[in-house]
Every structure is written in C-alpha cells, then in structure tokens.
Design an enzyme around this catalytic site. Structure first.
Site, PDB file in Angstrom:
ATOM      1  N   LYS A 103      94.227   7.771   9.990  1.00 34.64           N
ATOM      2  CA  LYS A 103      95.305   7.210   9.162  1.00 34.64           C
ATOM      3  C   LYS A 103      96.463   8.195   9.065  1.00 34.64           C
ATOM      4  CE  LYS A 103      92.130   4.254   6.704  1.00 34.64           C
ATOM      5  NZ  LYS A 103      91.122   4.160   5.653  1.00 34.64           N
TER       6      LYS A 103
ATOM      7  N   GLN B  37      89.822   6.525   0.019  1.00 36.11           N
ATOM      8  CA  GLN B  37      88.861   6.244   1.089  1.00 36.11           C
ATOM      9  C   GLN B  37      87.477   5.954   0.495  1.00 36.11           C
ATOM     10  OE1 GLN B  37      89.659   6.048   4.457  1.00 36.11           O
ATOM     11  NE2 GLN B  37      87.577   5.288   4.682  1.00 36.11           N
TER      12      GLN B  37
ATOM     13  N   ASP C 217      95.839  -1.136   0.364  1.00 35.86           N
ATOM     14  CA  ASP C 217      94.558  -1.622   0.898  1.00 35.86           C
ATOM     15  C   ASP C 217      94.263  -3.036   0.383  1.00 35.86           C
ATOM     16  OD1 ASP C 217      92.977  -0.377   2.731  1.00 35.86           O
ATOM     17  OD2 ASP C 217      92.018   1.001   1.316  1.00 35.86           O
TER      18      ASP C 217
END
Ligand code: NAP
Length: 284
Positions: free
Chosen positions: A53, A97, A120
């Site tokens: 990422k 994460q 997200d």
C-alpha cells in the site's frame, strides 16, 4: 474459448489515471492526496500488505504515512493516534490494517475513524451507505471486481449471480454491489446445503472463502463468468485462488487468475477512494 480477466492491466490503467489526477492537483497548488496506514504488531502477511500500500501511494504521488505500533499497544494509544489523523488536513484517508492483535477490538477502532476518511469503507456509516446504494467510499475488493466486470463489458443486469462467502469485507458488500447492478443474487456460506447445485446456477460466480482450489468444474455452469477472490498457498507453496483454475477455466467465458486478477484491483480502489476524499476535502 475463455478470456482471462487481466487485473494487472486494468489496474495499471487506473493507476496511471490516478497518477495524472494527482499531478493535476499539484499543478493547481492543491495538496497531494494523503493516506495514513496504521499497523499494530508483526503479522508477516500484514507487513507485506502495508508495504504494498505504501509503495502504491508513493508511485501515485500521494503523501503516505505508515504508523507501525508494537503488538502490546493499548487501545487508548491507538485511538489517540486515530484522533490525531482525523484532525490532520494532510490526511484524506485512514486505514487500520486488520487483523489487529487479540486484545484490540476492530469494531471499536474502526468506529473511531472519521467516516469521511474511512477509505476502506468498513465504518458502519459507510457500510450503511453501501447497503442503501448511496454515494460514498467503495468497498475496495468488491468495487475492484465491479471495475473488472465493466472493463470486460460484463453487465450483471438480469444475470444470476452466486457469491460464495459472506464476510463483511468481501461477500456481503459484493452481493450488495451486484444487487445494485440488477443481478439476481444468492449468497452462500459454510452452512449452505448442496453448494454445487447453487453454484451451477450462476452466470456470474464470485468466490471468496479462503480455501485453495475449492471450486471444481462440476460446480460451474458452462459459459459462466468466474471471479476468484481467494489468496491461498497450494501444496507446493504456490499462490493460488479458491478456484481450481486449470480445470475450471475451459468451462468459463471469463475467469480471473490468481495472482493477477482481483488482487491488484483492491489497492487501486483504495487509491481511488483516497483521491475522492482529497477532492472532497479541497471542495472539488
Ligand atoms: P473470511 O472472513 O474467512 O470468510 C470466509 C467465508 O467463506 C465465510 O463466510 C465462510 O462461511 C465461507 N466458507 C468457508 N468455507 C466454506 C465452504 N466450504 N463452503 C461455502 N462457504 C464457505 O474470508 P474473507 O476475508 O472474505 O476472504 C476470503 C478469501 O479472499 C481469502 O483467501 C482472502 O485471503 C481473500 N481476500 C483477497 C483479497 C484481495 O484483495 N484479493 C481481499 C480480501 C480477501 P461462514 O460465514 O459460514 O463461516
């Protein structure tokens, strides 16, 4: 004859567009989109995902901040870092994460992210918007799949779509996006009775269960579109999907490979969401 859906190619085209949009922002003296990624602990797979990422952000010309925290980080510390990022004008997107270490509750942590920076799309506000079909952040993996279908001219309208797996990050939002595109959607899971009889109905079969080569030709209708979300290791430690690609592909019209299918699209959608957030934050 089947067509392999090339996620790497579609992803590269989209990332070039993101890069160009970032350049245009800088030329107009607008800030580069900023993404902050928080990782807690040493999970090796998560470390790889975070590095990917970070690299994707830098390649796109984004401002990237990676916050690495030790395994024993307390909830209060993590929430105060999210507070700081929520207020930081240089940050348009915040991603924590997953999975988190056991003592931290993912729900509590995600609920703390400003929904306007939740790129997200895991915050309940954004999940609600997905459900209602309202504009907002696209859930990264399912939205990446919608992009692939569109790129290959596959219209879900009126098609029988079967989603295998009902996770909050893939199966459920995937079903919603297909429903919004007027597919007739069936969601299956580990308690589904006689799964092959259901999957054989699918014009579009989307599989996200995390079991190597689980889908075999007898489970697939002739001419189906097969989308494989799984990321597993086979008996030779080679990366493979949830679909037995070699055996199933000849029965399909379109199929995604693993690697090189759905995977590259997930980070691309994350970048697109961050760019969208940056545009909103600068009133564009
Ligand atoms: P997950 O949270 O573990 O969910 C798995 C789902 O599969 C559950 O709903 C489970 O049913 C269902 N399932 C398990 N065994 C089954 C069976 N034998 N028959 C039917 N359904 C079954 O997994 P996830 O996070 O959605 O991820 C799925 C896979 O996609 C993994 O390999 C993951 O690594 C991969 N993935 C890839 C990307 C990418 O960017 N390419 C992104 C996310 C995930 P129950 O609900 O009944 O337990």
């Amino acid at each position: 004859m089947y067509t392999i859906i090339d996620g790497k190619k579609v992803s590269a085209e989209r990332r070039l567009a993101i890069q160009n949009a970032t350049k245009e922002r800088l030329e107009k003296n607008l800030p580069a989109p900023g993404l902050a990624v928080i990782i807690v602990g040493e999970d090796p797979a998560s470390q790889v995902y975070v590095r990917n990422k970070e690299k994707a952000c830098l390649d796109a010309g984004f401002h990237s901040e990676v916050i690495r925290l030790p395994e024993n980080t307390e909830e209060e510390t993590l929430l105060s870092i999210i507070d700081r990022l929520n207020r930081d004008d240089a940050i348009d997107g915040i991603l924590v994460q997953l999975p988190l270490p056991k003592h931290l509750k993912a729900d509590t942590v995600i609920a703390h992210i400003d929904p306007n920076k939740d790129v997200d799309a895991f915050h309940t506000v954004n999940v609600g918007k997905i459900m209602l079909g309202e504009k907002g952040f696209a859930p990264c993996t399912p939205a990446g799949i919608m992009t692939l279908l569109e790129a290959y001219g596959i219209d879900p309208s009126g098609k029988e779509c079967v989603v295998v797996g009902r996770s909050n990050i893939v199966g459920k939002p995937m079903a919603m996006l297909m429903l919004h595109k007027n597919a007739t959607v069936t969601v299956t899971h580990s308690r589904t009775v006689d799964l092959p009889s259901v999957t054989r109905r699918a014009d579009i079969l989307i599989v996200a269960i995390g079991k190597a080569k689980f889908i075999t030709p007898d489970m697939v209708k002739e001419g189906a579109v097969v989308i494989d979300v799984g990321m597993n290791r086979d008996e030779n430690n080679k990366l493979c999907g949830d679909v037995d690609f070699e055996a199933v592909a000849p029965k399909t019209s379109f199929i995604t490979p693993v690697p090189g299918g759905v995977g590259p699209m997930t980070i691309t959608t994350l970048l697109e969401n961050t760019l969208l957030s940056a545009r909103k934050n600068s009133g564009q």
